[in-house]
Design an enzyme around this catalytic site. Sequence first.
Site, mmCIF file in Angstrom:
data_model
loop_
_atom_site.group_PDB
_atom_site.id
_atom_site.type_symbol
_atom_site.label_atom_id
_atom_site.label_comp_id
_atom_site.label_asym_id
_atom_site.label_seq_id
_atom_site.Cartn_x
_atom_site.Cartn_y
_atom_site.Cartn_z
ATOM 1 C CG ASN A 3 -3.523 4.086 1.112
ATOM 2 O OD1 ASN A 3 -4.653 4.051 1.575
ATOM 3 N ND2 ASN A 3 -2.709 3.051 1.149
ATOM 4 C CG HIS A 27 -3.846 -0.940 -2.489
ATOM 5 N ND1 HIS A 27 -4.156 0.382 -2.316
ATOM 6 C CD2 HIS A 27 -3.682 -1.448 -1.244
ATOM 7 C CE1 HIS A 27 -4.188 0.651 -1.029
ATOM 8 N NE2 HIS A 27 -3.914 -0.435 -0.362
ATOM 9 C CB SER A 67 -0.943 -0.017 1.206
ATOM 10 O OG SER A 67 -0.222 -0.241 2.378
ATOM 11 C CD GLU A 91 -5.510 2.526 -5.353
ATOM 12 O OE1 GLU A 91 -5.436 3.731 -5.592
ATOM 13 O OE2 GLU A 91 -5.205 2.039 -4.258
#
Length: 723
Positions: A514, A464, A443, A476
């Site tokens: 993120n 992800h 991540s 993702e």
Amino acid sequence: MSTAMGTVLMEDAATGVSLSVHEGVATVRYDQPHSPVNTLNTRVGPVFEQIFARIEQDASILGAMLVSGKADSWIAGADIDELRRVTSPVEGEALSRGGQQLLNRLAAMPKPVIAVIHGAALGGGLEIALACRYRIATDHPKTVLALPEVQLGLLPGAGGTQRLPRTVGLQAALDMILTGKNIRAKKAWQMGLVHELVHPSILHDVAVTRVRALARGDALPVRARTRGAREVLLEDNALGRTIVFRQARDTVLKKTGGHYPAPLAAIAAIQAGYLHGESAGLLEEARGFGALAVSDVCRELVSIFFATTALKKDSGLSEGVTADPVRVRKIGILGAGFMGAGIATVAVQAGTLVRLKDASLERVAAGWRAVRDVLRERVKRRQLTRLQMDDTLSLVGGTTDYSGFANVDLVIEAVFEDVAVKHAVLREVQAVAPRAIFASNTSTIPIREIATAAVHPEQVVGMHFFSPVHKMPLLEVIVTPETSAQTTATVVAYGRQIGKTVIVVRDGPGFYVNRILAPYINESGKLLDEGASIDAVDEALVGFGFPVGPITLLDEVGLDIAGKSGPIMAAAFGERMRPSVTLQRIIESGRLGRKAKRGFYRYDAQGKRQGVDQGVYTLTPASGSRVTMGADEIQRRTVLPMLNEAVRCLEDGIIRSPRDGDIGAVFGIGFPPFRGGPFRFLDALGAVTVVAQLDALNARYPGRYEPAALLRAKAASGERFHP
Ligand code: 3H9
């Protein structure tokens, strides 16, 4: 004309509805042209009307069965595309009244009309079935029944709020209508939603027999719905029902924070039916439907439906690029921890063979148990039989070396977040399985950096997943300039196969989800630096519509994990990503969050959250002195930087479109669905307003709120992100 189905009496090519008759039993067949599913629209209504009239008048017809011409779906409800063109509550109400009248007519037919269901019967589709005299369905995984209207910000508008409670009982109906959840065939039969379940191969023959029997006036064997004491006590008297309605309202308000009007309107319509009779209930239903159809919440939820549908068909490749995905039959997973086991769980449920590798057999066994626990839970919920569970579990094989990796199509690594460790496993994998795609579930570490150790960088990609993997809908996929089109296409197709909504993003620190989370979390921490209280920050953002507040989120994710990504983001993006002093100090203090039962909040021995840990305040620069901050101010200071960062991601080409940005935020971090996602929310606020607010904040906190250039450009041109 005579066919195998009998003599065709009527056929409407434009809508795909036909009526045929064979030895007295008529078949109404719906096969909407140029559409993978059957939907109900204003064109098909009048055709059904004519067909019902013909059935009534034609003496050669004893009764009819309503079937779908689609292989695996019945009727998917009202045409949502048509619904989104409704411009006034009056128009929406009229649409609902039209649907109600048609189905009242169907319900009042003197000849039996039965619903013969194979595949999804959703929304208006299920409402048609409820108006039929008898419902027979296939015992098949594709057969699901639901009233999913609330998920679109609507209520069942063709009599569903009245017919469903009378069919399955008040509480069961409330549960279905207020959640919109799918009911599988077996459950539908157990709860009395359908009368009979049969194998698909005999569906037609059994249906014909049932029409004849009903036409003769025979009583069919109806499974008596077992009514529990709670149902009898609460539903058979007005006082009990009042309690049920009050509880339903309280639960809805608690769950939705009052942001979603549809469930409340549905409750009102159901209650009106019980209090004042079906006609009054139908009036209330239509009124509610009209008002909801033009509401902002409905518009945003419908936009999410269409964005998700469009993503199902998106190859993930740039325009003009094509590549055939490789079929993934077997995968290797490195790391049997929480994420690795989670990925294994979704993979085996999609029928993929999995080799789960970790350093010790104990760890592999723990991963295997984690997979089993999720499957057991599904058995408990009757979504799976024991046999299916055993079959599924047998797809997971464990190993401490690379045995069984030679023929894997894809390897997903979920090992320790350290680039040297990632490099080591990448080299090992490309030595034992040179043709396999290597996907990292990192991540924080840029995929490009991981790929530097690759012999075949074109086979390296990021996948992800979000935690817990079996519940979170988003995947993702991160591509580098070197990732090949075939690698991307394969991973996207596989992500979809395991049930995820997939967005493809370009490599960069934090990728998309993120990255937009970072300034939001950091600014929340900075509010604490200034003396805001922890619960005020969390409450303001739950009030905005997030499922949990940012401080709770930190405790949930783990402060050690948050502590790792902070410096990476700050190094990449500077001031606007610099973690707050409070955040740094709390991480240094050794608090890990919920998993260690010590974070911003206190937890009891079972891990249940207690209150805010007041000790945390001594760690803030404000050293315990507190300021009162309004929810508005807290929301502006945290949400605006998230929106701004989303625009920067679009500007930098990290995301391909505002649509992907919206879906990533809604499905990845729970950005309030009723606001449609960051870009749709920006459009609603207007770029001019947002730029002005960001400029004002940036003057107070230099470098943290500078509006993205693209946002300024939109403000200047007056353009929106979505057309
Ligand atoms: C309602 O019924 C109101 C009534 O109570 C009152 C009326 C008065 N409309 O998802 P897929 C399209 S509200 C328009 O990829 P799957 C979809 O856009 C309605 N289009 O397939 C896509 O189009 P395209 C309540 C629809 O196999 C294509 O069909 N009903 C509709 O993964 C294939 O869809 C719902 O909320 C629709 N109703 O899943 C059900 N349904 O090919 C919504 C589908 O051009 N639909 N399309 O991209 C679903 O949940 C799923 O689509 C379904 C199939 C399970 C049916």
